[in-house]
Design a protein around this motif. Sequence first.
Motif, PDB file in Angstrom:
ATOM      1  N   LEU A 300      -3.401 -38.455 -11.968  1.00 13.01           N
ATOM      2  CA  LEU A 300      -3.007 -39.811 -12.351  1.00 13.01           C
ATOM      3  C   LEU A 300      -1.551 -40.075 -11.991  1.00 13.01           C
ATOM      4  CD1 LEU A 300      -3.190 -42.489 -14.044  1.00 13.01           C
ATOM      5  CD2 LEU A 300      -2.462 -41.106 -15.968  1.00 13.01           C
ATOM      6  N   GLU A 301      -0.659 -39.163 -12.369  1.00 15.21           N
ATOM      7  CA  GLU A 301       0.757 -39.363 -12.080  1.00 15.21           C
ATOM      8  C   GLU A 301       1.005 -39.421 -10.583  1.00 15.21           C
ATOM      9  OE1 GLU A 301       3.160 -40.074 -14.099  1.00 15.21           O
ATOM     10  OE2 GLU A 301       1.812 -40.029 -15.822  1.00 15.21           O
ATOM     11  N   THR A 302       0.313 -38.574  -9.819  1.00 12.65           N
ATOM     12  CA  THR A 302       0.502 -38.573  -8.366  1.00 12.65           C
ATOM     13  C   THR A 302       0.077 -39.896  -7.749  1.00 12.65           C
ATOM     14  OG1 THR A 302       0.134 -36.175  -8.319  1.00 12.65           O
ATOM     15  CG2 THR A 302      -0.089 -37.370  -6.241  1.00 12.65           C
ATOM     16  N   GLU A 303      -1.130 -40.343  -8.079  1.00  7.93           N
ATOM     17  CA  GLU A 303      -1.630 -41.591  -7.498  1.00  7.93           C
ATOM     18  C   GLU A 303      -0.858 -42.794  -8.027  1.00  7.93           C
ATOM     19  OE1 GLU A 303      -3.565 -41.649  -5.062  1.00  7.93           O
ATOM     20  OE2 GLU A 303      -3.992 -39.496  -5.124  1.00  7.93           O
ATOM     21  N   ARG A 304      -0.414 -42.713  -9.267  1.00 12.09           N
ATOM     22  CA  ARG A 304       0.380 -43.819  -9.830  1.00 12.09           C
ATOM     23  C   ARG A 304       1.734 -43.917  -9.128  1.00 12.09           C
ATOM     24  NH1 ARG A 304       3.464 -44.071 -14.751  1.00 12.09           N
ATOM     25  NH2 ARG A 304       3.716 -46.220 -15.450  1.00 12.09           N
ATOM     26  N   ASN A 305       2.348 -42.776  -8.840  1.00 11.19           N
ATOM     27  CA  ASN A 305       3.612 -42.792  -8.096  1.00 11.19           C
ATOM     28  C   ASN A 305       3.410 -43.323  -6.681  1.00 11.19           C
ATOM     29  OD1 ASN A 305       5.051 -41.733 -10.270  1.00 11.19           O
ATOM     30  ND2 ASN A 305       4.673 -39.622  -9.639  1.00 11.19           N
ATOM     31  N   LYS A 306       2.290 -42.931  -6.052  1.00  7.99           N
ATOM     32  CA  LYS A 306       1.990 -43.475  -4.722  1.00  7.99           C
ATOM     33  C   LYS A 306       1.820 -44.984  -4.779  1.00  7.99           C
ATOM     34  CE  LYS A 306      -0.289 -39.381  -2.787  1.00  7.99           C
ATOM     35  NZ  LYS A 306      -1.569 -38.855  -2.236  1.00  7.99           N
ATOM     36  N   SER A 307       1.126 -45.448  -5.800  1.00  4.01           N
ATOM     37  CA  SER A 307       0.905 -46.890  -5.939  1.00  4.01           C
ATOM     38  C   SER A 307       2.221 -47.626  -6.167  1.00  4.01           C
ATOM     39  CB  SER A 307      -0.069 -47.145  -7.091  1.00  4.01           C
ATOM     40  OG  SER A 307      -0.328 -48.525  -7.222  1.00  4.01           O
ATOM     41  N   LYS A 308       3.088 -47.060  -7.023  1.00  7.93           N
ATOM     42  CA  LYS A 308       4.389 -47.684  -7.264  1.00  7.93           C
ATOM     43  C   LYS A 308       5.232 -47.698  -5.991  1.00  7.93           C
ATOM     44  CE  LYS A 308       6.530 -46.501 -11.035  1.00  7.93           C
ATOM     45  NZ  LYS A 308       7.087 -45.654 -12.117  1.00  7.93           N
ATOM     46  N   GLU A 309       5.208 -46.602  -5.253  1.00  9.08           N
ATOM     47  CA  GLU A 309       5.953 -46.561  -4.000  1.00  9.08           C
ATOM     48  C   GLU A 309       5.407 -47.576  -3.003  1.00  9.08           C
ATOM     49  OE1 GLU A 309       7.221 -43.281  -0.553  1.00  9.08           O
ATOM     50  OE2 GLU A 309       5.893 -42.743  -2.220  1.00  9.08           O
ATOM     51  N   LEU A 310       4.092 -47.720  -2.972  1.00  5.73           N
ATOM     52  CA  LEU A 310       3.482 -48.708  -2.075  1.00  5.73           C
ATOM     53  C   LEU A 310       3.891 -50.121  -2.463  1.00  5.73           C
ATOM     54  CD1 LEU A 310       1.549 -48.676   0.348  1.00  5.73           C
ATOM     55  CD2 LEU A 310      -0.324 -49.081  -1.224  1.00  5.73           C
ATOM     56  N   ARG A 311       3.941 -50.390  -3.768  1.00  4.58           N
ATOM     57  CA  ARG A 311       4.382 -51.718  -4.207  1.00  4.58           C
ATOM     58  C   ARG A 311       5.843 -51.964  -3.850  1.00  4.58           C
ATOM     59  NH1 ARG A 311       4.869 -52.466  -9.192  1.00  4.58           N
ATOM     60  NH2 ARG A 311       4.328 -50.453 -10.112  1.00  4.58           N
ATOM     61  N   HIS A 312       6.670 -50.930  -3.978  1.00  7.87           N
ATOM     62  CA  HIS A 312       8.076 -51.076  -3.598  1.00  7.87           C
ATOM     63  C   HIS A 312       8.212 -51.325  -2.093  1.00  7.87           C
ATOM     64  CE1 HIS A 312      12.391 -50.442  -3.566  1.00  7.87           C
ATOM     65  NE2 HIS A 312      12.234 -49.504  -2.631  1.00  7.87           N
ATOM     66  N   ILE A 313       7.448 -50.574  -1.303  1.00  3.88           N
ATOM     67  CA  ILE A 313       7.480 -50.780   0.153  1.00  3.88           C
ATOM     68  C   ILE A 313       7.043 -52.197   0.497  1.00  3.88           C
ATOM     69  CG2 ILE A 313       6.414 -50.068   2.321  1.00  3.88           C
ATOM     70  CD1 ILE A 313       6.308 -47.224   1.210  1.00  3.88           C
ATOM     71  N   LEU A 314       6.003 -52.683  -0.187  1.00  5.95           N
ATOM     72  CA  LEU A 314       5.536 -54.050   0.065  1.00  5.95           C
ATOM     73  C   LEU A 314       6.619 -55.068  -0.280  1.00  5.95           C
ATOM     74  CD1 LEU A 314       3.273 -56.050   0.748  1.00  5.95           C
ATOM     75  CD2 LEU A 314       2.581 -55.950  -1.641  1.00  5.95           C
ATOM     76  N   GLU A 315       7.318 -54.857  -1.392  1.00  6.82           N
ATOM     77  CA  GLU A 315       8.371 -55.789  -1.787  1.00  6.82           C
ATOM     78  C   GLU A 315       9.468 -55.835  -0.728  1.00  6.82           C
ATOM     79  OE1 GLU A 315      10.069 -58.621  -4.126  1.00  6.82           O
ATOM     80  OE2 GLU A 315       8.203 -57.584  -4.602  1.00  6.82           O
ATOM     81  N   VAL A 316       9.901 -54.660  -0.278  1.00  7.75           N
ATOM     82  CA  VAL A 316      10.942 -54.618   0.757  1.00  7.75           C
ATOM     83  C   VAL A 316      10.426 -55.210   2.062  1.00  7.75           C
ATOM     84  CG1 VAL A 316      12.402 -53.061   2.106  1.00  7.75           C
ATOM     85  CG2 VAL A 316      12.029 -52.612  -0.320  1.00  7.75           C
TER      86      VAL A 316
END
Length: 478
Positions: A300-316
């Motif tokens: 869960l933590e791994t996939e959640r961190n990936k998802s958060k990183e993906l959202r950050h990449i999308l924002e940038v």
Amino acid sequence: LLKAPGPLEPIAEYPPSTYPKGHPCYVSGLEDCAPPPASEEGQDTVGRMGPIGPWATGRLDWGPLSGLTGTRPVVDRYSITRFSEGEWKKMNAELVSGAGQEQHRANLLDFNSRRCAEQMAARTDKDQLTNTRRLEQRAHDVHRWKCELERAVNLMGEELNLLEHQRQRLKTAMGVLRMPESIAGECLERRTARLEPDLVRDQVEEELIKEIALINEVRDLMSRMLAQMEEQQKINKAVKQRLEMDWSDKKEAYEIETANIGLKNTSPTILFHPGATRFADGQSTPETWEFLTRENLTLLETERNKSKELRHILEVMLTDISRDLRVQSDRVETSLACRIVETDEARRRFENDLLQTLRRIADTEKLILDLKSAIRAQDFPMKVAQTRLNNRMGRPRAENCRDVPQFGLVDEVKSLSESVSALLGQLKQAEETLAALLKTRSDLEKGIMVKRKTLSIDKDRCQEIRSHYPSSVALTGY
């Protein structure tokens, strides 16, 4: 088991030769000992009669081995006896001895059974209490992990909602991206309708082509990002479902453990369950059970961190895309404005030149008329001079001399001819100039028309539709 003497003493079992004096009459004594066995000829060694002999008139109703004991009497046809008196007393003694032993065993069994029942009851209560505490500890551990899984499921649910919001935002941005693409494409298409003199690959054309290329790159980048987000969304849903299944299993296990803790000896739901002590196939150990739960939480933590990183990449990415598109749009609009200014300036210059050309055409036409009038005006002096010369040719003989007037008239005719030739040359040049001015006027008029057409395309259409270019906020998906 502890042994204690019972209330009844068992009757001792003595051999027949050692019975005490005054023994009961129904048991065997020394005189009732069994005789020695018979010989092979069927006669007793002490002189007693054997069971088989010539004197026996009755029928033998047992096998040949029955006579080996030597205790059974001779069977006559008038006798129905089967046992000797010694055997009867021995049987009575065995019954009395067996009864005493069984009573003693019953006393020992009663004592041992009561002590065993008390010990087993105490042991059962202790084991039940110990297992109840173990079940309570197990239920506590299950409840703790269940709470952790519930928190993790809630976090993954929030992450799913955030990622879904960003995915919708990205799809909105991709939908908004069609507007600048349509605007740039229409500008390129409209500018192809320019007339040929202005159909050039200017800076506006190059910037529009760059804008189309940038939009295509942005669309490819957005498409790849959307595919990654959808894939991550599938993974997040799978992880959430896995956690929910684990949570559901632990919830069910906690309910079962809670129900087991509440069970007592007086509970109405307790039953016998044969085979309940068997270990089922596929049962996990406490270590693997905790490892699987921790593995789910780590996943869960791994996939959640990936998802958060993906959202950050999308924002940038959306911020950079919006900035790049707006910068390119400003370049297109700046170059388009400059081009419009240049075209409008050329149009005004063409109009001024056309006005001057029209004036020069009018002046040249007037000059041509004046030149023609001047040429026609030379006809009368030419006629006069030629008439004079022609009249002088009629002078008789010697009077027809080459005098000064003759040469003067000839010079006058020559001068008039030269003047007419000069005027004709000027007239030709004036007519050529007029033709050139007329061509220039046509070219200027065509150029003005071309520039007005270009201005209509660039200013009235391209600038108008580019005023609807989406803002930076709209390009980021909001």
